[in-house]
Design a protein around this motif. Structure first.
Motif, PDB file in Angstrom:
ATOM      1  N   ARG A 191       0.835  -1.216   0.000  1.00  0.00           N
ATOM      2  CA  ARG A 191       0.000   0.000   0.000  1.00  0.00           C
ATOM      3  C   ARG A 191       0.864   1.259   0.000  1.00  0.00           C
ATOM      4  N   ARG A 192       1.961   1.245   0.766  1.00  0.00           N
ATOM      5  CA  ARG A 192       2.879   2.392   0.753  1.00  0.00           C
ATOM      6  C   ARG A 192       3.521   2.550  -0.620  1.00  0.00           C
ATOM      7  N   LEU A 193       3.791   1.449  -1.272  1.00  0.00           N
ATOM      8  CA  LEU A 193       4.388   1.480  -2.604  1.00  0.00           C
ATOM      9  C   LEU A 193       3.466   2.186  -3.599  1.00  0.00           C
ATOM     10  N   ARG A 194       2.186   1.942  -3.484  1.00  0.00           N
ATOM     11  CA  ARG A 194       1.214   2.581  -4.383  1.00  0.00           C
ATOM     12  C   ARG A 194       1.239   4.103  -4.221  1.00  0.00           C
ATOM     13  N   THR A 195       1.490   4.589  -3.017  1.00  0.00           N
ATOM     14  CA  THR A 195       1.547   6.045  -2.814  1.00  0.00           C
ATOM     15  C   THR A 195       2.856   6.642  -3.333  1.00  0.00           C
ATOM     16  N   ARG A 196       3.906   5.836  -3.418  1.00  0.00           N
ATOM     17  CA  ARG A 196       5.214   6.347  -3.867  1.00  0.00           C
ATOM     18  C   ARG A 196       5.384   6.320  -5.378  1.00  0.00           C
ATOM     19  N   ILE A 197       4.597   5.510  -6.090  1.00  0.00           N
ATOM     20  CA  ILE A 197       4.754   5.402  -7.545  1.00  0.00           C
ATOM     21  C   ILE A 197       3.454   5.846  -8.216  1.00  0.00           C
ATOM     22  N   PRO A 198       3.469   7.049  -8.800  1.00  0.00           N
ATOM     23  CA  PRO A 198       2.295   7.447  -9.572  1.00  0.00           C
ATOM     24  C   PRO A 198       2.107   6.491 -10.755  1.00  0.00           C
ATOM     25  N   ARG A 199       0.872   6.201 -11.091  1.00  0.00           N
ATOM     26  CA  ARG A 199       0.503   5.320 -12.203  1.00  0.00           C
ATOM     27  C   ARG A 199       0.779   3.833 -11.927  1.00  0.00           C
ATOM     28  N   LEU A 200       0.971   3.471 -10.676  1.00  0.00           N
ATOM     29  CA  LEU A 200       1.074   2.056 -10.316  1.00  0.00           C
ATOM     30  C   LEU A 200      -0.335   1.504 -10.251  1.00  0.00           C
ATOM     31  N   ALA A 201      -0.607   0.460 -11.014  1.00  0.00           N
ATOM     32  CA  ALA A 201      -1.954  -0.096 -11.094  1.00  0.00           C
ATOM     33  C   ALA A 201      -2.182  -1.214 -10.082  1.00  0.00           C
ATOM     34  N   GLY A 202      -1.115  -1.847  -9.602  1.00  0.00           N
ATOM     35  CA  GLY A 202      -1.268  -2.927  -8.646  1.00  0.00           C
ATOM     36  C   GLY A 202       0.062  -3.530  -8.277  1.00  0.00           C
ATOM     37  N   SER A 203       0.048  -4.318  -7.198  1.00  0.00           N
ATOM     38  CA  SER A 203       1.272  -4.979  -6.740  1.00  0.00           C
ATOM     39  C   SER A 203       0.920  -6.296  -6.076  1.00  0.00           C
ATOM     40  N   LEU A 204       1.851  -7.213  -6.143  1.00  0.00           N
ATOM     41  CA  LEU A 204       1.633  -8.552  -5.598  1.00  0.00           C
ATOM     42  C   LEU A 204       2.952  -9.077  -5.051  1.00  0.00           C
ATOM     43  N   ALA A 205       2.921  -9.626  -3.860  1.00  0.00           N
ATOM     44  CA  ALA A 205       4.064 -10.328  -3.291  1.00  0.00           C
ATOM     45  C   ALA A 205       3.694 -11.803  -3.236  1.00  0.00           C
ATOM     46  N   ALA A 206       4.603 -12.641  -3.729  1.00  0.00           N
ATOM     47  CA  ALA A 206       4.318 -14.079  -3.780  1.00  0.00           C
ATOM     48  C   ALA A 206       5.586 -14.856  -3.486  1.00  0.00           C
ATOM     49  N   THR A 207       5.415 -16.117  -3.159  1.00  0.00           N
ATOM     50  CA  THR A 207       6.569 -16.981  -3.008  1.00  0.00           C
ATOM     51  C   THR A 207       7.087 -17.339  -4.397  1.00  0.00           C
ATOM     52  N   VAL A 208       8.307 -17.831  -4.473  1.00  0.00           N
ATOM     53  CA  VAL A 208       8.854 -18.231  -5.764  1.00  0.00           C
ATOM     54  C   VAL A 208       8.100 -19.434  -6.325  1.00  0.00           C
ATOM     55  N   ASP A 209       7.313 -20.102  -5.487  1.00  0.00           N
ATOM     56  CA  ASP A 209       6.491 -21.229  -5.924  1.00  0.00           C
ATOM     57  C   ASP A 209       5.157 -20.777  -6.519  1.00  0.00           C
ATOM     58  N   GLY A 210       4.842 -19.489  -6.396  1.00  0.00           N
ATOM     59  CA  GLY A 210       3.602 -18.975  -6.960  1.00  0.00           C
ATOM     60  C   GLY A 210       2.446 -18.877  -5.980  1.00  0.00           C
ATOM     61  N   LEU A 211       2.728 -18.876  -4.686  1.00  0.00           N
ATOM     62  CA  LEU A 211       1.677 -18.718  -3.679  1.00  0.00           C
ATOM     63  C   LEU A 211       1.613 -17.259  -3.249  1.00  0.00           C
ATOM     64  N   VAL A 212       0.415 -16.699  -3.206  1.00  0.00           N
ATOM     65  CA  VAL A 212       0.228 -15.286  -2.866  1.00  0.00           C
ATOM     66  C   VAL A 212       0.532 -15.052  -1.388  1.00  0.00           C
ATOM     67  N   LEU A 213       1.390 -14.050  -1.124  1.00  0.00           N
ATOM     68  CA  LEU A 213       1.635 -13.613   0.253  1.00  0.00           C
ATOM     69  C   LEU A 213       0.707 -12.445   0.595  1.00  0.00           C
ATOM     70  N   ALA A 214       0.652 -11.475  -0.306  1.00  0.00           N
ATOM     71  CA  ALA A 214      -0.224 -10.314  -0.147  1.00  0.00           C
ATOM     72  C   ALA A 214      -0.397  -9.684  -1.522  1.00  0.00           C
TER      73      ALA A 214
END
Length: 170
Positions: free
Chosen positions: A12-35
């Motif tokens: 959420r903080r990242l979205r405020t720091r980058i104008p025109r950011l449409a979305g972000s995802l953190a995941a494990t290298v196995d492809g499981l969503v963290l947030a």
């Protein structure tokens, strides 16, 4: 688990720091969503595709002798998909509009990837994840017959002399 909440706060903080950011995802290298903070996108599918692209990126950097994977940038007609390493067990994927400042995207993506790696390491501990398990298994495995061959290169077959002698004369 508290790590997901902390990672989501970072997204959420990242979205405020980058104008025109449409979305972000953190995941494990196995492809499981963290947030995730990806409106209008299926996070599980994006995480799975990120893991697949990550596998190719790992192989490409290794075959080209460019060291460890750091980041991957894909540009489409409507924007960018950028993936950054977040330690050895996670990745950060950012979706940005076509008019994003790519330099800013890289700067903030790298910083957030490092921050997410710290959050995961302090909460979960180092050495977790698929790659750590693979390294532990590889330490006990016998060396492969092609151990000297670089990854990404094909084995070379050497022609053998025929076992029989061809007939001569007649």
């Amino acid at each position: 688990m508290a790590v997901e909440t902390d990672v989501l706060d970072e997204l959420r903080r990242l979205r405020t720091r980058i104008p025109r950011l449409a979305g972000s995802l953190a995941a494990t290298v196995d492809g499981l969503v963290l947030a995730h903070d990806v409106p209008d996108t299926e996070p599980e599918g994006l995480a799975a595709l990120t893991a697949a692209a990550l596998g190719v990126a790992y192989r490409t950097t290794d075959a080209a002798a460019r060291g460890e994977f750091r980041e991957l940038l894909v540009r489409g007609t409507r924007g960018y998909v950028a993936t950054y390493a977040a330690g050895s067990t996670a990745v950060l994927t950012l979706l940005a509009d076509d008019r994003v400042n790519v330099g800013r995207l890289h700067l903030e993506g790298r910083r957030s990837g490092a921050r997410i790696a710290e959050l995961i390491e302090t909460r979960v501990g180092p050495g977790g994840g698929r790659h750590a398990e693979r390294a532990a298994l590889d330490a006990h495995a016998p060396p492969s017959p092609d151990a000297d061959r670089r990854i990404g290169t094909l084995p070379v077959r050497t022609p053998q002399r025929p076992a029989h002698q061809p007939r001569t004369g007649g």
